[in-house]
Design a protein around this motif. Sequence first.
Motif, mmCIF file in Angstrom:
data_model
loop_
_atom_site.group_PDB
_atom_site.id
_atom_site.type_symbol
_atom_site.label_atom_id
_atom_site.label_comp_id
_atom_site.label_asym_id
_atom_site.label_seq_id
_atom_site.Cartn_x
_atom_site.Cartn_y
_atom_site.Cartn_z
ATOM 1 N N LYS A 1 33.656 -59.533 -42.106
ATOM 2 C CA LYS A 1 32.224 -59.470 -41.798
ATOM 3 C C LYS A 1 31.865 -58.092 -41.252
ATOM 4 C CE LYS A 1 31.350 -64.347 -40.616
ATOM 5 N NZ LYS A 1 30.902 -65.263 -39.535
ATOM 6 N N LYS A 2 30.680 -57.615 -41.650
ATOM 7 C CA LYS A 2 30.150 -56.369 -41.089
ATOM 8 C C LYS A 2 28.951 -56.704 -40.223
ATOM 9 C CE LYS A 2 28.223 -53.235 -43.781
ATOM 10 N NZ LYS A 2 28.111 -52.095 -44.704
ATOM 11 N N LEU A 3 28.968 -56.245 -38.983
ATOM 12 C CA LEU A 3 27.935 -56.600 -38.018
ATOM 13 C C LEU A 3 27.432 -55.367 -37.289
ATOM 14 C CD1 LEU A 3 30.092 -59.454 -36.523
ATOM 15 C CD2 LEU A 3 28.110 -59.861 -37.970
ATOM 16 N N ILE A 4 26.204 -55.470 -36.801
ATOM 17 C CA ILE A 4 25.667 -54.410 -35.945
ATOM 18 C C ILE A 4 26.338 -54.518 -34.578
ATOM 19 C CG2 ILE A 4 23.600 -53.475 -34.840
ATOM 20 C CD1 ILE A 4 21.959 -54.635 -37.122
ATOM 21 N N LYS A 5 26.816 -53.393 -34.073
ATOM 22 C CA LYS A 5 27.450 -53.417 -32.758
ATOM 23 C C LYS A 5 26.436 -53.828 -31.688
ATOM 24 C CE LYS A 5 31.035 -49.918 -33.453
ATOM 25 N NZ LYS A 5 31.584 -48.640 -32.945
ATOM 26 N N PRO A 6 26.888 -54.557 -30.685
ATOM 27 C CA PRO A 6 25.983 -54.930 -29.584
ATOM 28 C C PRO A 6 25.318 -53.723 -28.941
ATOM 29 C CG PRO A 6 28.002 -56.194 -29.456
ATOM 30 C CD PRO A 6 28.223 -55.167 -30.538
ATOM 31 N N THR A 7 26.012 -52.587 -28.904
ATOM 32 C CA THR A 7 25.454 -51.378 -28.289
ATOM 33 C C THR A 7 24.327 -50.770 -29.112
ATOM 34 O OG1 THR A 7 27.245 -50.144 -29.358
ATOM 35 C CG2 THR A 7 27.559 -50.749 -27.048
ATOM 36 N N SER A 8 24.210 -51.206 -30.373
ATOM 37 C CA SER A 8 23.208 -50.625 -31.271
ATOM 38 C C SER A 8 22.120 -51.626 -31.662
ATOM 39 C CB SER A 8 23.910 -50.105 -32.535
ATOM 40 O OG SER A 8 23.046 -49.360 -33.342
ATOM 41 N N SER A 9 22.324 -52.904 -31.340
ATOM 42 C CA SER A 9 21.415 -53.944 -31.820
ATOM 43 C C SER A 9 20.028 -53.877 -31.196
ATOM 44 C CB SER A 9 22.024 -55.329 -31.568
ATOM 45 O OG SER A 9 22.252 -55.525 -30.186
ATOM 46 N N ASN A 10 19.913 -53.259 -30.028
ATOM 47 C CA ASN A 10 18.606 -53.172 -29.369
ATOM 48 C C ASN A 10 18.051 -51.749 -29.347
ATOM 49 O OD1 ASN A 10 18.474 -55.957 -28.677
ATOM 50 N ND2 ASN A 10 19.870 -55.590 -26.969
ATOM 51 N N SER A 11 18.485 -50.939 -30.300
ATOM 52 C CA SER A 11 17.998 -49.557 -30.326
ATOM 53 C C SER A 11 16.493 -49.533 -30.594
ATOM 54 C CB SER A 11 18.724 -48.758 -31.408
ATOM 55 O OG SER A 11 18.315 -49.167 -32.703
ATOM 56 N N PRO A 12 15.759 -48.622 -29.977
ATOM 57 C CA PRO A 12 14.296 -48.564 -30.136
ATOM 58 C C PRO A 12 13.858 -48.433 -31.591
ATOM 59 C CG PRO A 12 14.979 -47.196 -28.294
ATOM 60 C CD PRO A 12 16.237 -47.636 -28.989
ATOM 61 N N LYS A 13 14.569 -47.623 -32.381
ATOM 62 C CA LYS A 13 14.176 -47.422 -33.781
ATOM 63 C C LYS A 13 14.357 -48.705 -34.589
ATOM 64 C CE LYS A 13 14.759 -42.439 -34.321
ATOM 65 N NZ LYS A 13 15.434 -41.376 -35.095
ATOM 66 N N LEU A 14 15.447 -49.419 -34.337
ATOM 67 C CA LEU A 14 15.661 -50.674 -35.046
ATOM 68 C C LEU A 14 14.613 -51.705 -34.643
ATOM 69 C CD1 LEU A 14 17.350 -52.422 -36.941
ATOM 70 C CD2 LEU A 14 18.826 -52.992 -34.997
ATOM 71 N N GLU A 15 14.282 -51.763 -33.366
ATOM 72 C CA GLU A 15 13.248 -52.689 -32.898
ATOM 73 C C GLU A 15 11.904 -52.364 -33.530
ATOM 74 O OE1 GLU A 15 13.372 -55.466 -30.900
ATOM 75 O OE2 GLU A 15 15.525 -55.248 -31.223
ATOM 76 N N GLU A 16 11.594 -51.079 -33.642
ATOM 77 C CA GLU A 16 10.337 -50.658 -34.269
ATOM 78 C C GLU A 16 10.289 -51.105 -35.726
ATOM 79 O OE1 GLU A 16 7.851 -46.535 -35.326
ATOM 80 O OE2 GLU A 16 9.775 -46.431 -34.246
ATOM 81 N N LEU A 17 11.400 -50.944 -36.428
ATOM 82 C CA LEU A 17 11.448 -51.359 -37.832
ATOM 83 C C LEU A 17 11.301 -52.864 -37.963
ATOM 84 C CD1 LEU A 17 11.907 -50.744 -40.826
ATOM 85 C CD2 LEU A 17 14.382 -50.857 -40.393
#
Length: 322
Positions: free
Chosen positions: A30-46
Amino acid sequence: MDPDFLNVFTQPAALNQFLAENVIAQGEKKKLIKPTSSNSPKLEELKLLLIDWINTTLKEEHIVVKSLEEDLYDGLVLHHLLEKLGSLKLDVDKIALTEKKQRQKLSVILDAVAKCLQLEESQLKWSVESILRKDLLSTVHLLVAIAKHFQPDLAMPPNVQVETITIENTSRGLKTASAVECITENKGNLEAQSKDDAFDELFSRAPDKLDAVKQVFLQFVNQHVGKLGLNVKDIESQFSDGVILLLLIGQLEGYFLNLRDFFLTPASTTEMLHNVNLALDLLTDGGLLNFSVNSEDIVNGDMKTTMRILYCLYSKYKTKET
């Protein structure tokens, strides 16, 4: 267990929770988004933009999406979205209540998407199983592809990247690999990207002048990082871990970088990518970077990419006194 897997988490509790929520069977990957990256502002904006786009598109159907993971996995919203955007009539039930029915429905829908977007199987960044298990990375990739095809003028935030970890359950335990994955490209300067820039010219037509340009950059860099007791001699190797670049940006922009925000002595490619991505984010936020950069190119020591980044700083701060 691969030690890189443990580095994704800051506390043992986070690791236990992650493993509990993401059961990986023997032989599965499985490929997953790391917990450290899952709440990044740019991803949240998208994510917010995609939710708003779906709700606006399906307003007449009285469909309201609140969560990309929880509201799209069963195929209902995707079914309505494709019918609305592509005038497609899919031979599936509107509502699929059982997992078997949902899997069958998703298979028909995703086949239609691939055909509509003219994508080969090797180009797909999603699957029936990943959408069905509410995988955020796959769901976002799918929605971005649909939006770009049916509504290319949709203003998605550029250069959205996430750190991912691929986990494989082998007979010897969990095997992992980390990477940085691009979700949207940087559209900041498409004309410049489509043509040869000054560095393309320099490398291909005037290699004899390359050393002179490198010396100008080295003098500029050392002028500003010298006060930190640093001396840069090789552009190709000394910028690959992102440390010098971050310290240079801090000196030029006039702020202190908290040592907890980056790795001063990176011990892995993942830590180097973290540093470089942070530097690129700082440059983008400061209005200094208006073209697409693959952070892996810098980590891999790509001279042309590194010199382009240095030129962004040099062109603004070449007259700045130390």
